[in-house]
Design a protein around this motif. Structure first.
Motif, mmCIF file in Angstrom:
data_model
loop_
_atom_site.group_PDB
_atom_site.id
_atom_site.type_symbol
_atom_site.label_atom_id
_atom_site.label_comp_id
_atom_site.label_asym_id
_atom_site.label_seq_id
_atom_site.Cartn_x
_atom_site.Cartn_y
_atom_site.Cartn_z
ATOM 1 N N LYS A 176 0.827 -1.219 0.000
ATOM 2 C CA LYS A 176 0.000 0.000 0.000
ATOM 3 C C LYS A 176 0.859 1.265 0.000
ATOM 4 N N SER A 177 1.842 1.312 -0.886
ATOM 5 C CA SER A 177 2.736 2.473 -1.052
ATOM 6 C C SER A 177 3.584 2.780 0.181
ATOM 7 N N LYS A 178 3.734 1.798 1.062
ATOM 8 C CA LYS A 178 4.606 1.946 2.227
ATOM 9 C C LYS A 178 5.672 0.868 2.165
ATOM 10 N N ILE A 179 6.834 1.187 2.726
ATOM 11 C CA ILE A 179 7.963 0.263 2.717
ATOM 12 C C ILE A 179 8.343 -0.097 4.153
ATOM 13 N N ALA A 180 8.687 -1.344 4.350
ATOM 14 C CA ALA A 180 9.100 -1.812 5.678
ATOM 15 C C ALA A 180 10.551 -1.409 5.924
ATOM 16 N N LEU A 181 10.786 -0.760 7.058
ATOM 17 C CA LEU A 181 12.130 -0.377 7.476
ATOM 18 C C LEU A 181 12.317 -0.753 8.936
ATOM 19 N N ILE A 182 13.554 -0.734 9.363
ATOM 20 C CA ILE A 182 13.878 -0.900 10.779
ATOM 21 C C ILE A 182 14.330 0.466 11.289
ATOM 22 N N LYS A 183 13.581 0.982 12.260
ATOM 23 C CA LYS A 183 13.959 2.245 12.902
ATOM 24 C C LYS A 183 14.987 1.910 13.968
ATOM 25 N N ARG A 184 16.146 2.536 13.850
ATOM 26 C CA ARG A 184 17.232 2.296 14.796
ATOM 27 C C ARG A 184 17.432 3.521 15.678
ATOM 28 N N VAL A 185 17.635 3.278 16.941
ATOM 29 C CA VAL A 185 18.063 4.314 17.874
ATOM 30 C C VAL A 185 19.321 3.758 18.518
ATOM 31 N N ARG A 186 20.441 4.430 18.256
ATOM 32 C CA ARG A 186 21.725 3.938 18.755
ATOM 33 C C ARG A 186 22.634 5.125 19.039
ATOM 34 N N ALA A 237 13.533 -7.045 -3.961
ATOM 35 C CA ALA A 237 12.088 -6.880 -3.841
ATOM 36 C C ALA A 237 11.549 -8.182 -3.268
ATOM 37 N N ALA A 238 10.596 -8.072 -2.362
ATOM 38 C CA ALA A 238 10.053 -9.259 -1.712
ATOM 39 C C ALA A 238 8.550 -9.098 -1.526
ATOM 40 N N ILE A 298 16.019 2.645 -5.000
ATOM 41 C CA ILE A 298 14.722 2.055 -4.670
ATOM 42 C C ILE A 298 13.594 3.047 -4.915
ATOM 43 N N VAL A 299 13.792 4.294 -4.521
ATOM 44 C CA VAL A 299 12.779 5.326 -4.776
ATOM 45 C C VAL A 299 12.593 5.489 -6.282
ATOM 46 N N SER A 300 13.673 5.491 -7.021
ATOM 47 C CA SER A 300 13.587 5.609 -8.481
ATOM 48 C C SER A 300 12.795 4.444 -9.073
ATOM 49 N N HIS A 301 13.063 3.237 -8.594
ATOM 50 C CA HIS A 301 12.344 2.048 -9.090
ATOM 51 C C HIS A 301 10.841 2.164 -8.851
ATOM 52 N N TYR A 302 10.449 2.495 -7.633
ATOM 53 C CA TYR A 302 9.033 2.548 -7.301
ATOM 54 C C TYR A 302 8.347 3.780 -7.879
ATOM 55 N N SER A 303 9.077 4.871 -8.086
ATOM 56 C CA SER A 303 8.509 6.040 -8.748
ATOM 57 C C SER A 303 8.168 5.729 -10.192
ATOM 58 N N SER A 304 9.062 4.994 -10.876
ATOM 59 C CA SER A 304 8.821 4.649 -12.280
ATOM 60 C C SER A 304 7.652 3.660 -12.383
ATOM 61 N N LYS A 305 7.501 2.775 -11.403
ATOM 62 C CA LYS A 305 6.377 1.819 -11.419
ATOM 63 C C LYS A 305 5.049 2.542 -11.189
ATOM 64 N N ALA A 306 5.067 3.602 -10.373
ATOM 65 C CA ALA A 306 3.842 4.342 -10.087
ATOM 66 C C ALA A 306 3.337 5.045 -11.347
ATOM 67 N N GLY A 307 4.259 5.418 -12.201
ATOM 68 C CA GLY A 307 3.884 6.110 -13.433
ATOM 69 C C GLY A 307 3.410 5.189 -14.537
ATOM 70 N N GLU A 308 3.537 3.863 -14.338
ATOM 71 C CA GLU A 308 3.153 2.909 -15.377
ATOM 72 C C GLU A 308 1.663 2.750 -15.478
#
Length: 136
Positions: A12-22, A76-77, A126-136
């Motif tokens: 849903k146009s969101k990407i999974a990340l790990i937020k780190r506090v270190r 991509a997964a 990665i942003v470039s990849h998903y930006s180009s897919k959004a325009g398809e």
């Protein structure tokens, strides 16, 4: 230097990340980690998704491969099972590890460039990849 594999999990146009506090720093990384002896980078990405996110994934194509403290492969997964946020890797279970906190989060892809997501070179691809897919 250690070769590393990571997953790019998008829903849903969101990407999974790990937020780190270190050490007083807040930053984000793609879920992933070092490739163990006898593993392929795809196998490592799949293992790390389960350890860090709590999900089983189907690995698709490699979206980026960069040199940053070793070879970093970003795949991509697609999530095919498990519950996001229930990872049980050493990051969460080894109380003697003093490496800060790890928190799985969903971030809108359009916000990636405004955050401290590391490494930045992977973010750009990665942003470039998903930006180009959004325009398809």
């Amino acid at each position: 230097m250690r070769n590393r594999a990571a997953v790019i999990l998008v829903q849903k146009s969101k990407i999974a990340l790990i937020k780190r506090v270190r050490d007083g720093e807040v930053y984000y990384v793609f879920p992933g980690g070092g490739i163990k002896e006898g593993e392929t980078s795809r196998m490592a990405a799949k293992r790390e998704a389960l350890e860090e996110l709590g999900v089983t994934v189907h690995i698709k194509q490699c979206l980026a491969e960069i040199e940053w403290n070793g070879t970093q492969s970003y795949y991509a997964a697609e999530s095919i099972g498990g519950t996001f946020g229930t990872g049980e890797g050493k990051e969460y279970t080894d109380t003697k590890r003093d490496r800060g906190t790890y928190l799985p989060v969903w971030i809108p892809i359009k916000e990636l460039l405004a955050l401290d997501v590391r490494p930045k070179e992977a973010v750009m691809k990665i942003v470039s990849h998903y930006s180009s897919k959004a325009g398809e």
